[in-house]
Design a protein around this motif. Sequence first.
Motif, PDB file in Angstrom:
ATOM      1  N   SER A 117       0.652  -1.157  -0.117  1.00  0.00           N
ATOM      2  CA  SER A 117      -0.306   0.047   0.178  1.00  0.00           C
ATOM      3  C   SER A 117       0.586   1.389  -0.082  1.00  0.00           C
ATOM      4  O   SER A 117       2.138   1.686   0.515  1.00  0.00           O
ATOM      5  CB  SER A 117      -0.566  -0.193   1.372  1.00  0.00           C
ATOM      6  N   TYR A 118       0.056   2.119   0.438  1.00  0.00           N
ATOM      7  CA  TYR A 118       1.108   3.674   0.077  1.00  0.00           C
ATOM      8  C   TYR A 118       1.517   3.692   1.637  1.00  0.00           C
ATOM      9  O   TYR A 118       0.971   2.858   1.934  1.00  0.00           O
ATOM     10  CB  TYR A 118      -0.178   4.884  -0.068  1.00  0.00           C
ATOM     11  N   ASP A 122       5.553   7.461  -0.818  1.00  0.00           N
ATOM     12  CA  ASP A 122       4.713   8.123  -1.454  1.00  0.00           C
ATOM     13  C   ASP A 122       4.215   9.858  -1.614  1.00  0.00           C
ATOM     14  O   ASP A 122       4.496   9.926  -0.110  1.00  0.00           O
ATOM     15  CB  ASP A 122       3.408   7.555  -1.661  1.00  0.00           C
ATOM     16  N   MET A 124       1.174  11.919  -2.376  1.00  0.00           N
ATOM     17  CA  MET A 124       0.426  11.626  -2.601  1.00  0.00           C
ATOM     18  C   MET A 124      -0.212  13.068  -3.487  1.00  0.00           C
ATOM     19  O   MET A 124      -0.404  13.767  -2.644  1.00  0.00           O
ATOM     20  CB  MET A 124      -1.027  11.100  -1.703  1.00  0.00           C
ATOM     21  N   ALA A 179       1.257   8.485  -6.260  1.00  0.00           N
ATOM     22  CA  ALA A 179      -0.088   7.751  -5.585  1.00  0.00           C
ATOM     23  C   ALA A 179      -1.146   8.872  -5.985  1.00  0.00           C
ATOM     24  O   ALA A 179      -0.662  10.108  -5.755  1.00  0.00           O
ATOM     25  CB  ALA A 179      -0.301   7.311  -4.245  1.00  0.00           C
ATOM     26  N   LYS A 229       0.671   4.580  -7.833  1.00  0.00           N
ATOM     27  CA  LYS A 229      -0.486   3.633  -6.649  1.00  0.00           C
ATOM     28  C   LYS A 229      -1.848   4.624  -7.298  1.00  0.00           C
ATOM     29  O   LYS A 229      -2.259   5.312  -7.388  1.00  0.00           O
ATOM     30  CB  LYS A 229       0.126   3.689  -4.971  1.00  0.00           C
ATOM     31  N   ASP A 321      -5.027   0.090  -3.875  1.00  0.00           N
ATOM     32  CA  ASP A 321      -3.256   0.632  -3.508  1.00  0.00           C
ATOM     33  C   ASP A 321      -3.646   1.099  -1.582  1.00  0.00           C
ATOM     34  O   ASP A 321      -3.064   1.281  -1.095  1.00  0.00           O
ATOM     35  CB  ASP A 321      -2.772   0.762  -3.937  1.00  0.00           C
TER      36      ASP A 321
END
Length: 615
Positions: A117-118, A122, A124, A179, A229, A321
């Motif tokens: 996952s994030y 990351d 976003m 992401a 993601k 994700d």
Amino acid sequence: MNQKIYSLLALVLLLSVTLQAQIEKVEPPFWWQDMQHNQVEIMMYGKDIANLEVVSEKATITGITKTENPNYVFVTLDTKGLNAGTYPIQLKKKRKIVDTYNFELKTREEGSRFRKSYDSSDMMYLLMPDRFANGNSSNDSSDLVTEKANREDANGRHGGDIEGIIQHLDYLEKLGATAVWSTPLCEDNDEAYSYHGYAQSDVYKIDPRYGSNADYKRLADELHKRDMKLVMDYVTNHWGLEHWMIQDLPTYEWIHQFPGYAQTNYRMSTQMDPNAAESDFKYCMDGWFVKSMPDLNQSNPLVLNYLIQNAIWWIEYAGLDGYRVDTYSYNDKEGIAKWTKAITDEYPNFNIVGEVWLHDQAQIAYWQKDSKISAIQSYNTHLPSVMDFTLHDAISSVFYVENPSWDKGMIQVYENFVNDFLYPDVNNLLVFAENHDTDRFNQRFQNVADYKLAMTLIATVRGIPQLYYGSEIGMAGDKSKGDGDIRQDFPGGWNGDDNNAFTASGRTAEQAEYFDFTSKLFTWRKSAEVIHTGKTTQYLPWDDVYVFFRYNETETVMVVVNNSKDARTFDLNRFKENLQNFTKATDVISGKTINVAADKMTIEGKSSFVLELKK
């Protein structure tokens, strides 16, 4: 003759029963083999469907639930040990098959359960799809939904869609995003303001004005090709009045009723207040967010399981994700904790960030998984991540301060991190300068210098940085004019736009300055492990200059933020415990080499350094 009449009447009656019992909807429409959630509660909807017998010869039915509404039946199918394939569910009337639904178990993708996952590595990027880019003008309006496209209306549908996002993934990658968090894409059939997507009318269907379910899956696939993601904005607290199930409630208790509508008091502090009046606690949690969004009752097992399965279905179907959960702390406390735990039990590495819009670190920390604060009340949300709204509060005001004082100026940022001890996992906080509900940062601070200071902070402090679409090119918007103004169209996202900020050649000089700074900073951050997971040492601000260090066993980064309009010269000896034997540093932004073995350092007004220290 009479026998023929009786036979004809019997045939008509049988056909009548068949028509009345026609299955109109089945949710979830299919499932997967080898899931932890293997007792699948299938909601079947149709006229008087509950009056029929439900059987399956190829799978075991472990439960059938009927409510006061005969148009629903909830059928629990045991999928444990079943292979991928079709498992017919039959509806019978006096041993005659009235209707059949072929429930499919699909083959699960390899490694699905332990998907990555994030996390704090990351960045976003938050976008509103209707306002980002129109990649397919043929779906701007649809006969399947009420509101039609009208780009002249600030609060109307503008035509942005999934295809528009896909067409600009190269732009996002170059920006440094890893992401993408899109505001809700499921169908919202409100007559007006439907573009924001938070009043959903079908949670198993992408709104046709954005594209199709297949398009959404393709978005995830295209992101994954770039090692990026996809984060879905999930709404557990409410649906829209136009949701088909709200129009024909499965049970009176599917939503909170008083009876009918009652407004939440929005006082989330009642959820942890040991002295709160029971009525205040109830109206916060059970009251409707707004009159057009009925409040879902997660304390009802049917509702809770429906939401759990829907969330798992989207993860598995689209290849998601992560989740961001809207208005997390307005849900039924026990119900939302069960929902969250069910998701993370199915996907142990899956990250979920909850919107907990509070202005006190202890109250925000209460909602993070394994909080020692909520443990006092024997409560655990199981929520991995929360949003750092107190840092947002500081960033929203600190750059106004021209004459710093005891509690005004960069000390406000410093004090935010003083309380990090309250959080179980400081690296899993979402940090941001703005989002789709707040004032636009570039409206509050209308100069690139303050933007650069804010981004320096967001990119280098602990946690997961989140950038709101368009900030990176200087987009502004006045919230006092309505939400539509802080959610303007990205320039260049529509054919015929005079300014195309998606391309380097199309950006104005001012847009380029915003973008180039943002891109350089967050592209560097992608591989800066010391920022992702390093420790922090911060020093009390002096003359509105804030200095902190991020470090691990092999790397050290020194961040200097000067919020003063004037240049500042300060003594480096104060930072010896972190500078140690380092002699020089490279500024990530300018590329310049700076001597950190000297006694003094000078930094220009309203500027920052991000210094990689070297011996």
